[in-house]
Design a protein around this motif. Structure first.
Motif, short mmCIF file in Angstrom:
data_model
loop_
_atom_site.label_atom_id
_atom_site.label_comp_id
_atom_site.label_asym_id
_atom_site.label_seq_id
_atom_site.Cartn_x
_atom_site.Cartn_y
_atom_site.Cartn_z
N HIS A 170 -12.50 -2.15 4.96
CA HIS A 170 -12.12 -3.27 4.10
C HIS A 170 -12.84 -4.51 4.59
O HIS A 170 -12.28 -5.33 5.32
N GLU A 177 -8.97 -8.34 3.07
CA GLU A 177 -7.59 -8.15 3.52
C GLU A 177 -7.57 -7.86 5.01
O GLU A 177 -8.56 -7.41 5.58
N PHE A 216 3.13 -4.53 -4.45
CA PHE A 216 2.08 -3.77 -5.10
C PHE A 216 1.41 -4.62 -6.19
O PHE A 216 0.19 -4.59 -6.35
N ARG A 274 -1.90 -0.09 8.50
CA ARG A 274 -3.16 0.60 8.17
C ARG A 274 -3.00 2.12 8.27
O ARG A 274 -3.48 2.86 7.42
N GLU A 332 -6.70 -8.29 -6.16
CA GLU A 332 -7.97 -7.58 -6.30
C GLU A 332 -8.63 -7.87 -7.65
O GLU A 332 -9.85 -8.00 -7.74
N ARG A 342 -0.95 -7.14 -4.75
CA ARG A 342 -2.23 -6.52 -4.37
C ARG A 342 -3.13 -6.32 -5.59
O ARG A 342 -4.31 -6.67 -5.56
N ASN A 370 -0.90 7.76 3.55
CA ASN A 370 -0.43 7.90 2.18
C ASN A 370 -1.55 8.33 1.25
O ASN A 370 -1.33 9.06 0.28
N ALA A 371 -2.77 7.90 1.55
CA ALA A 371 -3.91 8.30 0.73
C ALA A 371 -4.31 9.74 0.98
O ALA A 371 -4.77 10.44 0.06
N THR A 378 0.81 -1.22 0.00
CA THR A 378 0.00 0.00 0.00
C THR A 378 0.84 1.27 0.00
O THR A 378 0.31 2.35 -0.25
N ILE A 379 2.12 1.16 0.29
CA ILE A 379 2.98 2.34 0.36
C ILE A 379 4.42 1.90 0.08
O ILE A 379 4.84 0.82 0.48
N ALA A 430 -1.06 3.39 5.32
CA ALA A 430 -1.87 3.37 4.10
C ALA A 430 -2.85 4.53 4.07
O ALA A 430 -3.01 5.20 3.04
N LEU A 479 -1.50 -8.41 5.25
CA LEU A 479 -0.53 -7.33 5.05
C LEU A 479 0.24 -7.07 6.35
O LEU A 479 -0.13 -6.19 7.13
#
Length: 327
Positions: free
Chosen positions: A326, A231, A160, A239, A167, A163, A245-246, A146-147, A242, A185
Motif C-alpha cells: 500500500h 493508508e 467500510f 494488517r 479510495e 474506506r 481475510n483476503a 478491512t474486516i 486484512a 487504520l
C-alpha cells in the motif's frame, strides 16, 4: 532544533482520545490547531493544553453530522488563520450489540457520525484545497474498514464506507498532485471510545488486547503529513487480519468472532445504554481510557490470533503469490 510545522490543522473529534492526542502532537510541532467536537468544555481544556505545548488553538463546537456546521467550521478556520493545510476526519462513536438488539436510531447515528461526518468534512474543505491546489485530508478508517467485527455492525459498516469513499475520492483527485487523501487504520486503542460506546450486549465491554496508546496513532497521522501515503495501519494486528481475510475469509471470520467473544468483555454485566452516541457524556475526556496495563494480559488476544493464523495462511498461500503493498 526541529523545524516548526507552520500549518493550520482542523481536527474533528478533538475532545478526547485519538483526536485530543493528535491535537497535542501537532501543537508540539508549532501548528495552529482548530479543535472541533460536540463538547465545549472539553475542547477548551484541549485548547489550553495545545497552547501550553507551543501551538495555537481555536475551539469550534461542531456536530459532524450537520453539513452546515461543518462548512461553518471550515469557514471559521479560514477566516481565523487565512487557510487550511490539513483536515483530519477523526470524529467517531461506537455501538456494540447484536444487530437485532441495536436500536434503529443508535445504528443510524453511528453511521451518520462515522461515515457522513467524514463525507461532510471532505465536502467542507475540498473546494478550498482545489482553489489552492494543495492540501491533506486524513480519514480515520479503523482496522475494521478491512474486516468485519462481531457486535459492531453499524461501526464496521460505517468504516467500510469510509474506506470506499476515500479510495473513490482519491481517484477523482488523480490529476491534483498537490492534494493528498490518506487513511489511518488503528487497531484497538486506549481511548474513552469504549466508555462512551452504546452497549446492548448485556456485558461490560473493553478493547481487545493488545491495546495501543493513542499517541501511536497521533504519530502515524503526523508521519502522513510529512510523507503522504494511501493508508497506514497502526498495530500489526490490522494488517495481518486484512491479509488473512483476503486469503482465507471463512477461517479468519470464525477465528475473529471467537476471539471477540473471549477478549472483548469483562466479567460483569452491564445495562443497556446509548452511551455517548445520541448525546454527549461529560465523563472521560482525556486521551486515554485507562485500558492499558503494565503487563500484557494472558489469554486469547489479537496477537495470539494473528500468530496462530500466520503459518496457516502462509501454508495456504499459492506458490509465486506476491505481497500486497500500500504505497
Amino acid at each position: 532544533m526541529a523545524k516548526r510545522l507552520d500549518k493550520v490543522v482542523v481536527i474533528t473529534g478533538a475532545s478526547s482520545g485519538i483526536g485530543r492526542a493528535t491535537a497535542l502532537e501537532f501543537a508540539r510541532q508549532g501548528a495552529a490547531v482548530v479543535l472541533a467536537a460536540r463538547r465545549m468544555a472539553a475542547l477548551h481544556e484541549v485548547a489550553e493544553e495545545c497552547v501550553e505545548a507551543g501551538g495555537r488553538a481555536m475551539v469550534v463546537p461542531t456536530d459532524v453530522t450537520d453539513q452546515r456546521a461543518m462548512q461553518a467550521l471550515a469557514d471559521r478556520a479560514i477566516d481565523a488563520f487565512g487557510g487550511i493545510d490539513i483536515w483530519i476526519n477523526n470524529a467517531g462513536v461506537l455501538a456494540l450489540g447484536r444487530f437485532e438488539d441495536t436500536p434503529d436510531d443508535v445504528f443510524e447515528q453511528v453511521v451518520r457520525t462515522d461515515f457522513f461526518g467524514t463525507v461532510h468534512g471532505c465536502r467542507a474543505v475540498l473546494p478550498h484545497f482545489l482553489d489552492r491546489g494543495e492540501g491533506i485530508i486524513i480519514n480515520n478508517a479503523s482496522m475494521v474498514a478491512t474486516i468485519g467485527q462481531r457486535y459492531a455492525t453499524a461501526y464496521a459498516a460505517a468504516k467500510f464506507a469510509v474506506r470506499g469513499f476515500t479510495e473513490s475520492l482519491r481517484q477523482e483527485l488523480v490529476d491534483e498532485p498537490g492534494i493528498h487523501v490518506s487513511m489511518v487504520l488503528p487497531a484497538a486503542i486506549d481511548t474513552p471510545l469504549w466508555q462512551h460506546a452504546a452497549n446492548y450486549t448485556g456485558r461490560a465491554v473493553k478493547p481487545m488486547n493488545p491495546v495501543h496508546p493513542p499517541e501511536e496513532v497521533a504519530a502515524a497521522i503526523l508521519a502522513l503529513v510529512h510523507s503522504p501515503q494511501r493508508e497506514v495501519f497502526v498495530g500489526a494486528e490490522g494488517r495481518l487480519a486484512a491479509v488473512g481475510n483476503a486469503m482465507a475469509p471463512s477461517l479468519v471470520e470464525r477465528a475473529i468472532a471467537h476471539t471477540i467473544e473471549r477478549d472483548m468483555f469483562t466479567n460483569r454485566s452491564a445495562p443497556a445504554t446509548s452511551g455517548g452516541v445520541l448525546a454527549t457524556m461529560p465523563e472521560h475526556q482525556g486521551t486515554s481510557g485507562g485500558w492499558r496495563t503494565p503487563k500484557p494480559k494472558r489469554g486469547f488476544s489479537w496477537t495470539n490470533l494473528t500468530l496462530f493464523l500466520l503459518p496457516v495462511l502462509l501454508a495456504s498461500r499459492p506458490l509465486g503469490g506476491g505481497a500486497v503493498r500500500h504505497p
